[in-house]
Design an enzyme around this catalytic site. Structure first.
Site, PDB file in Angstrom:
ATOM      1  N   SER A  40     -18.865 -32.407  29.147  1.00 14.30           N
ATOM      2  CA  SER A  40     -18.866 -31.063  28.570  1.00 14.30           C
ATOM      3  C   SER A  40     -18.674 -29.957  29.607  1.00 14.30           C
ATOM      4  O   SER A  40     -19.450 -29.018  29.665  1.00 14.30           O
ATOM      5  CB  SER A  40     -20.200 -30.858  27.835  1.00 14.30           C
ATOM      6  OG  SER A  40     -20.107 -29.755  26.966  1.00 14.30           O
ATOM      7  N   ASN A  43     -12.891 -27.185  31.237  1.00 17.55           N
ATOM      8  CA  ASN A  43     -11.565 -27.430  31.844  1.00 17.55           C
ATOM      9  C   ASN A  43     -10.801 -26.114  31.964  1.00 17.55           C
ATOM     10  O   ASN A  43     -10.126 -25.852  32.947  1.00 17.55           O
ATOM     11  CB  ASN A  43     -10.658 -28.337  31.004  1.00 17.55           C
ATOM     12  CG  ASN A  43     -11.379 -29.372  30.205  1.00 17.55           C
ATOM     13  OD1 ASN A  43     -12.358 -29.059  29.556  1.00 17.55           O
ATOM     14  ND2 ASN A  43     -10.900 -30.593  30.245  1.00 17.55           N
ATOM     15  N   CYS A  44     -10.934 -25.318  30.903  1.00 17.57           N
ATOM     16  CA  CYS A  44     -10.100 -24.111  30.811  1.00 17.57           C
ATOM     17  C   CYS A  44     -10.498 -23.079  31.869  1.00 17.57           C
ATOM     18  O   CYS A  44      -9.736 -22.170  32.165  1.00 17.57           O
ATOM     19  CB  CYS A  44     -10.207 -23.505  29.417  1.00 17.57           C
ATOM     20  SG  CYS A  44     -10.021 -24.739  28.121  1.00 17.57           S
ATOM     21  N   THR A 274      -7.950 -44.263  13.242  1.00 18.96           N
ATOM     22  CA  THR A 274      -6.807 -44.955  13.848  1.00 18.96           C
ATOM     23  C   THR A 274      -6.376 -46.087  12.921  1.00 18.96           C
ATOM     24  O   THR A 274      -6.903 -46.227  11.808  1.00 18.96           O
ATOM     25  CB  THR A 274      -7.221 -45.559  15.209  1.00 18.96           C
ATOM     26  OG1 THR A 274      -8.194 -46.574  14.936  1.00 18.96           O
ATOM     27  CG2 THR A 274      -7.830 -44.517  16.120  1.00 18.96           C
ATOM     28  N   PRO A 277      -9.814 -48.881  10.892  1.00 17.97           N
ATOM     29  CA  PRO A 277     -10.625 -47.855  10.222  1.00 17.97           C
ATOM     30  C   PRO A 277     -12.016 -47.620  10.827  1.00 17.97           C
ATOM     31  O   PRO A 277     -12.613 -46.562  10.579  1.00 17.97           O
ATOM     32  CB  PRO A 277     -10.765 -48.374   8.782  1.00 17.97           C
ATOM     33  CG  PRO A 277      -9.939 -49.594   8.683  1.00 17.97           C
ATOM     34  CD  PRO A 277      -9.408 -49.975  10.030  1.00 17.97           C
ATOM     35  N   ILE A 279     -12.474 -47.223  13.926  1.00 17.99           N
ATOM     36  CA  ILE A 279     -12.256 -46.467  15.173  1.00 17.99           C
ATOM     37  C   ILE A 279     -11.570 -45.130  14.862  1.00 17.99           C
ATOM     38  O   ILE A 279     -10.515 -45.091  14.213  1.00 17.99           O
ATOM     39  CB  ILE A 279     -11.377 -47.264  16.167  1.00 17.99           C
ATOM     40  CG1 ILE A 279     -12.003 -48.647  16.425  1.00 17.99           C
ATOM     41  CG2 ILE A 279     -11.195 -46.491  17.471  1.00 17.99           C
ATOM     42  CD1 ILE A 279     -11.174 -49.549  17.334  1.00 17.99           C
ATOM     43  N   TYR A 280     -12.169 -44.067  15.331  1.00 11.89           N
ATOM     44  CA  TYR A 280     -11.612 -42.720  15.168  1.00 11.89           C
ATOM     45  C   TYR A 280     -11.082 -42.264  16.524  1.00 11.89           C
ATOM     46  O   TYR A 280     -11.542 -42.732  17.568  1.00 11.89           O
ATOM     47  CB  TYR A 280     -12.709 -41.752  14.700  1.00 11.89           C
ATOM     48  CG  TYR A 280     -13.165 -42.010  13.266  1.00 11.89           C
ATOM     49  CD1 TYR A 280     -12.790 -41.159  12.232  1.00 11.89           C
ATOM     50  CD2 TYR A 280     -13.950 -43.113  12.952  1.00 11.89           C
ATOM     51  CE1 TYR A 280     -13.186 -41.388  10.924  1.00 11.89           C
ATOM     52  CE2 TYR A 280     -14.356 -43.354  11.643  1.00 11.89           C
ATOM     53  CZ  TYR A 280     -13.975 -42.494  10.639  1.00 11.89           C
ATOM     54  OH  TYR A 280     -14.354 -42.715   9.347  1.00 11.89           O
ATOM     55  N   ALA A 281     -10.141 -41.328  16.499  1.00 15.98           N
ATOM     56  CA  ALA A 281      -9.666 -40.763  17.778  1.00 15.98           C
ATOM     57  C   ALA A 281      -9.424 -39.276  17.586  1.00 15.98           C
ATOM     58  O   ALA A 281      -9.009 -38.833  16.504  1.00 15.98           O
ATOM     59  CB  ALA A 281      -8.406 -41.463  18.253  1.00 15.98           C
ATOM     60  N   LYS A 435      -0.652   2.070  11.065  1.00 22.11           N
ATOM     61  CA  LYS A 435       0.178   0.906  10.707  1.00 22.11           C
ATOM     62  C   LYS A 435       0.103  -0.048  11.899  1.00 22.11           C
ATOM     63  O   LYS A 435       0.714   0.203  12.947  1.00 22.11           O
ATOM     64  CB  LYS A 435       1.624   1.331  10.484  1.00 22.11           C
ATOM     65  CG  LYS A 435       1.837   2.116   9.196  1.00 22.11           C
ATOM     66  CD  LYS A 435       3.304   2.535   9.124  1.00 22.11           C
ATOM     67  CE  LYS A 435       3.508   3.510   7.991  1.00 22.11           C
ATOM     68  NZ  LYS A 435       4.575   4.485   8.309  1.00 22.11           N
TER      69      LYS A 435
HETATM   70  P1  FAD Z   1     -10.852 -34.080  27.833  1.00 14.46           P
HETATM   71  O1  FAD Z   1     -11.568 -32.815  27.654  1.00 14.46           O
HETATM   72  O2  FAD Z   1      -9.833 -34.180  28.915  1.00 14.46           O
HETATM   73  O3  FAD Z   1     -11.915 -35.229  28.026  1.00 14.46           O
HETATM   74  C1  FAD Z   1     -11.548 -36.560  28.194  1.00 14.46           C
HETATM   75  C2  FAD Z   1     -12.587 -37.249  29.053  1.00 14.46           C
HETATM   76  O4  FAD Z   1     -12.459 -38.637  28.836  1.00 14.46           O
HETATM   77  C3  FAD Z   1     -12.386 -37.025  30.546  1.00 14.46           C
HETATM   78  O5  FAD Z   1     -13.525 -36.430  31.131  1.00 14.46           O
HETATM   79  C4  FAD Z   1     -12.148 -38.426  31.109  1.00 14.46           C
HETATM   80  O6  FAD Z   1     -12.767 -38.637  32.370  1.00 14.46           O
HETATM   81  C5  FAD Z   1     -12.779 -39.295  30.045  1.00 14.46           C
HETATM   82  N1  FAD Z   1     -12.204 -40.632  29.997  1.00 14.46           N
HETATM   83  C6  FAD Z   1     -10.898 -40.964  29.924  1.00 14.46           C
HETATM   84  N2  FAD Z   1     -10.752 -42.301  29.892  1.00 14.46           N
HETATM   85  C7  FAD Z   1     -12.003 -42.819  29.952  1.00 14.46           C
HETATM   86  C8  FAD Z   1     -12.502 -44.141  29.971  1.00 14.46           C
HETATM   87  N3  FAD Z   1     -11.692 -45.199  29.907  1.00 14.46           N
HETATM   88  N4  FAD Z   1     -13.843 -44.321  30.033  1.00 14.46           N
HETATM   89  C9  FAD Z   1     -14.677 -43.252  30.091  1.00 14.46           C
HETATM   90  N5  FAD Z   1     -14.256 -41.988  30.097  1.00 14.46           N
HETATM   91  C10 FAD Z   1     -12.931 -41.768  30.022  1.00 14.46           C
HETATM   92  N6  FAD Z   1      -6.902 -25.623  26.315  1.00 14.46           N
HETATM   93  C11 FAD Z   1      -6.958 -24.458  25.639  1.00 14.46           C
HETATM   94  O7  FAD Z   1      -6.966 -24.480  24.404  1.00 14.46           O
HETATM   95  N7  FAD Z   1      -7.042 -23.257  26.300  1.00 14.46           N
HETATM   96  C12 FAD Z   1      -7.062 -23.176  27.651  1.00 14.46           C
HETATM   97  O8  FAD Z   1      -7.141 -22.095  28.227  1.00 14.46           O
HETATM   98  C13 FAD Z   1      -6.982 -24.379  28.393  1.00 14.46           C
HETATM   99  N8  FAD Z   1      -6.978 -24.369  29.747  1.00 14.46           N
HETATM  100  C14 FAD Z   1      -6.932 -25.540  30.422  1.00 14.46           C
HETATM  101  C15 FAD Z   1      -6.935 -25.496  31.819  1.00 14.46           C
HETATM  102  C16 FAD Z   1      -6.889 -26.684  32.538  1.00 14.46           C
HETATM  103  C17 FAD Z   1      -6.877 -26.623  34.023  1.00 14.46           C
HETATM  104  C18 FAD Z   1      -6.867 -27.930  31.855  1.00 14.46           C
HETATM  105  C19 FAD Z   1      -6.840 -29.217  32.621  1.00 14.46           C
HETATM  106  C20 FAD Z   1      -6.855 -27.983  30.476  1.00 14.46           C
HETATM  107  C21 FAD Z   1      -6.883 -26.789  29.746  1.00 14.46           C
HETATM  108  N9  FAD Z   1      -6.856 -26.798  28.351  1.00 14.46           N
HETATM  109  C22 FAD Z   1      -6.910 -25.609  27.659  1.00 14.46           C
HETATM  110  C23 FAD Z   1      -6.745 -28.054  27.581  1.00 14.46           C
HETATM  111  C24 FAD Z   1      -8.109 -28.523  27.104  1.00 14.46           C
HETATM  112  O9  FAD Z   1      -8.977 -28.587  28.189  1.00 14.46           O
HETATM  113  C25 FAD Z   1      -7.951 -29.883  26.434  1.00 14.46           C
HETATM  114  O10 FAD Z   1      -7.101 -29.734  25.327  1.00 14.46           O
HETATM  115  C26 FAD Z   1      -9.266 -30.466  25.957  1.00 14.46           C
HETATM  116  O11 FAD Z   1     -10.193 -30.580  26.994  1.00 14.46           O
HETATM  117  C27 FAD Z   1      -9.025 -31.852  25.338  1.00 14.46           C
HETATM  118  O12 FAD Z   1     -10.236 -32.457  25.015  1.00 14.46           O
HETATM  119  P2  FAD Z   1     -10.358 -34.056  24.985  1.00 14.46           P
HETATM  120  O13 FAD Z   1     -11.740 -34.360  24.568  1.00 14.46           O
HETATM  121  O14 FAD Z   1      -9.225 -34.613  24.214  1.00 14.46           O
HETATM  122  O15 FAD Z   1     -10.094 -34.497  26.485  1.00 14.46           O
END
Ligand code: FAD
Length: 491
Positions: A40, A43-44, A274, A277, A279-281, A435
């Site tokens: 948590s 990233n952004c 996915t 059934p 498993i969700y993603a 406007k």
């Molecule tokens: P993530 O948040 O990437 O989380 C995935 C996690 O899964 C990671 O921590 C990884 O370590 C873990 N993981 C992967 N494989 C495994 C495994 N096999 N076992 C255990 N853990 C694993 N989006 C916006 O909307 N606005 C923004 O301004 C914006 N800015 C961004 C800036 C940066 C620098 C980055 C990198 C991204 C940005 N994003 C932004 C995109 C946004 O952060 C992502 O869309 C979002 O975090 C996706 O969420 P997620 O849960 O899919 O993946």
């Protein structure tokens, strides 16, 4: 019986799913697996921490492992990489990276939220370099920050002009580093169309960025200190940020034979299930129908990931919540500009062979007589017959995000383009005009519908000139002084 739910990936989608699961069920056993040290995190916010705009590293941690464990009674396992999904046995195999121990964990339901990883092409000379970085997580950010602190680079090259690339350009310049941005396409920020991107190009140059378009990286030399571009040009640099896009982190799903889409995302149905059934993603790793035409899309943004995490958690508890599809609404700060868009752009509409009207307006963000108003260049795309809004994009200094959010809401509510004129939006001189810019788009759409005006696009001007069309320029003199169409006549 007590449900056991496992989640892979502990950031946007994964953490959102975990906390919602607990709210749905006080007794379930919920285990969150995260390969890295942090769950948590923001990233952004990472580029802004590098630039020093966000001063404290601790601000990047939205919720710590301890917070989530204490508040939600969720078993959070960091440094725990899931190495396989054994869907026939309904187990996963986990590698405890700290203790180097491999073990299995069973599940009733599994949520995959493994995100997307930066694309790192195999470029000649890259493996010899210690100054080339990508940015996805806190360790990547620490690496970049440490490199800057220890080596005091004077120059940097950012490869890729998407929103992460542009945010890095701004933040590196903010640290006093002279930045070159290299982009293979003829424009930066592909969600917006070519003509609006020109405003960003001018602004980047004004801010001292060396912008190189229509060019890519062919090779690195001198341990990354020299870059050879596709056209043979050479650039010297102290560091390089590669920000050329991301791709779904799909390896677990692929090996488990879950169905993947064309872009490599895990295919999910409207309930985010996915091909198995149980498993969700969710999040950056999925491919799902978009909102507008229900075409498969992979939209790596934080808003969709968070919403999907919550929906998957509800559906595990039989709530039958449908994900209605993403529009890709996004916003970015590029120095003093805000750039935002929602839905399809003209390039996509052309590729999909959909008929559209494109209208542009350049209204002020707020009343002209109130200080600080600035022009917003705003574009609306819609179906000429049904007036269904396909998309909108805007660039300006102030009030851009608000207008795009209103237009995203209009798309979701299926408002017609000309109905935008009826929206009663908040107004006082510091914020808007009586406007609003969104109303102005509605007026133009209404004028077109009633055949009071016809529009032509910038790329049609060449032909109009060739055909000796009479071009009357009705702009103010100051606007004309900035540039004009040859052969036009000014009144
Ligand atoms: P993530 O948040 O990437 O989380 C995935 C996690 O899964 C990671 O921590 C990884 O370590 C873990 N993981 C992967 N494989 C495994 C495994 N096999 N076992 C255990 N853990 C694993 N989006 C916006 O909307 N606005 C923004 O301004 C914006 N800015 C961004 C800036 C940066 C620098 C980055 C990198 C991204 C940005 N994003 C932004 C995109 C946004 O952060 C992502 O869309 C979002 O975090 C996706 O969420 P997620 O849960 O899919 O993946």
């Amino acid at each position: 019986m007590k449900k056991k739910i496992l989640i892979i990936g502990g950031v946007a989608g994964g953490a959102s799913a975990a906390t919602r699961l607990r709210r749905n069920d006080e007794f379930a056993e919920i285990i969150l697996f995260e390969r890295g040290e942090y769950i948590s995190f923001a990233n952004c916010g990472l580029p802004y921490y590098i630039g020093g705009v966000i001063e404290n590293r601790s601000s990047l941690i939205v919720q710590s492992k301890e917070d989530i464990e204490a508040k939600f009674n969720i078993d959070v396992r960091i440094f725990s990489e899931v190495i396989s999904i054994n869907k026939d046995k309904k187990t996963i195999t986990v590698n405890n990276l700290k203790e180097n121990k491999i073990y299995e964990e069973s599940y009733d339901n599994l949520i995959i939220s493994t995100g997307a990883m930066p694309i790192k092409p195999n470029i000649e000379g890259a493996s010899d370099a210690l100054n080339i970085f990508t940015i996805r997580n806190i360790p990547d950010t620490d690496n970049i920050k440490n490199f800057i602190n220890n080596n005091k680079p004077k120059t940097a090259v950012v490869v890729g002009g998407g929103f992460i690339g542009l945010e890095m350009v701004e933040n590196l310049q903010h640290l006093g580093i002279k930045v070159t941005l290299v982009e293979m396409a003829p424009q930066v920020m592909t969600p917006i169309d070519f003509e609006l991107a020109q405003i960003i190009h001018l602004h980047l140059k004004d801010k001292g960025v060396n912008l190189i378009l229509n060019n890519g990286v062919k090779a690195f030399k001198d341990k990354g200190k020299k870059i050879i571009l596709s056209d043979g040009k050479e650039i010297s640099t102290d560091m390089v940020i590669l920000a050329i896009g991301v791709r779904p982190e799909n390896i677990l799903a692929k090996n488990a034979l879950l169905t993947l889409g064309e872009r490599g995302g895990i295919l999910v149905n409207e309930f985010l299930q996915t091909s198995d059934p149980a498993i969700y993603a969710v999040g950056d790793v999925i491919e799902t129908n978009d909102f507008l035409t229900k075409k498969l899309s992979n939209i790596p943004l934080a808003g969709p990931a968070n919403k999907q995490g919550r929906i998957a958690a509800d559906n595990i508890y039989g709530k039958g919540e449908k994900y209605i599809g993403a529009l890709g609404t996004s916003v970015a700060k590029v120095f003093d500009l805000t750039v935002a868009s929602t839905g399809y752009n003209e390039k996509i509409l052309k590729a999909l062979n959909l008929k559209y009207n494109a209208i542009h307006a350049h209204p002020l963000s707020n009343a002209g007589y109130y200080p600080g108003g600035a022009s917003i260049s705003i574009k609306l795309l819609y179906n000429p017959e049904t007036e269904e809004i396909y998309g909108a994009q805007a660039v300006g200094i102030k009030g851009v995000d608000k207008r795009i959010d209103v237009l995203a809401t209009a798309i979701y509510s299926k408002l017609k383009a000309s109905e935008l004129r009826n929206l009663e939006l908040s107004y006082a001189p510091p914020f808007s005009s009586a406007k609003d810019p969104v109303n102005m788009l509605g007026y133009v759409a209404e004028n077109i519908k009633r055949e009071l005006v016809k529009t032509f696009q910038w790329y049609e001007v060449k032909n109009l000139i060739k055909e000796k069309a009479f071009l009357l320029d009705i702009r103010e003199k100051v606007e004309r002084d900035l540039g004009t169409i040859e052969t036009s006549i000014h009144i």
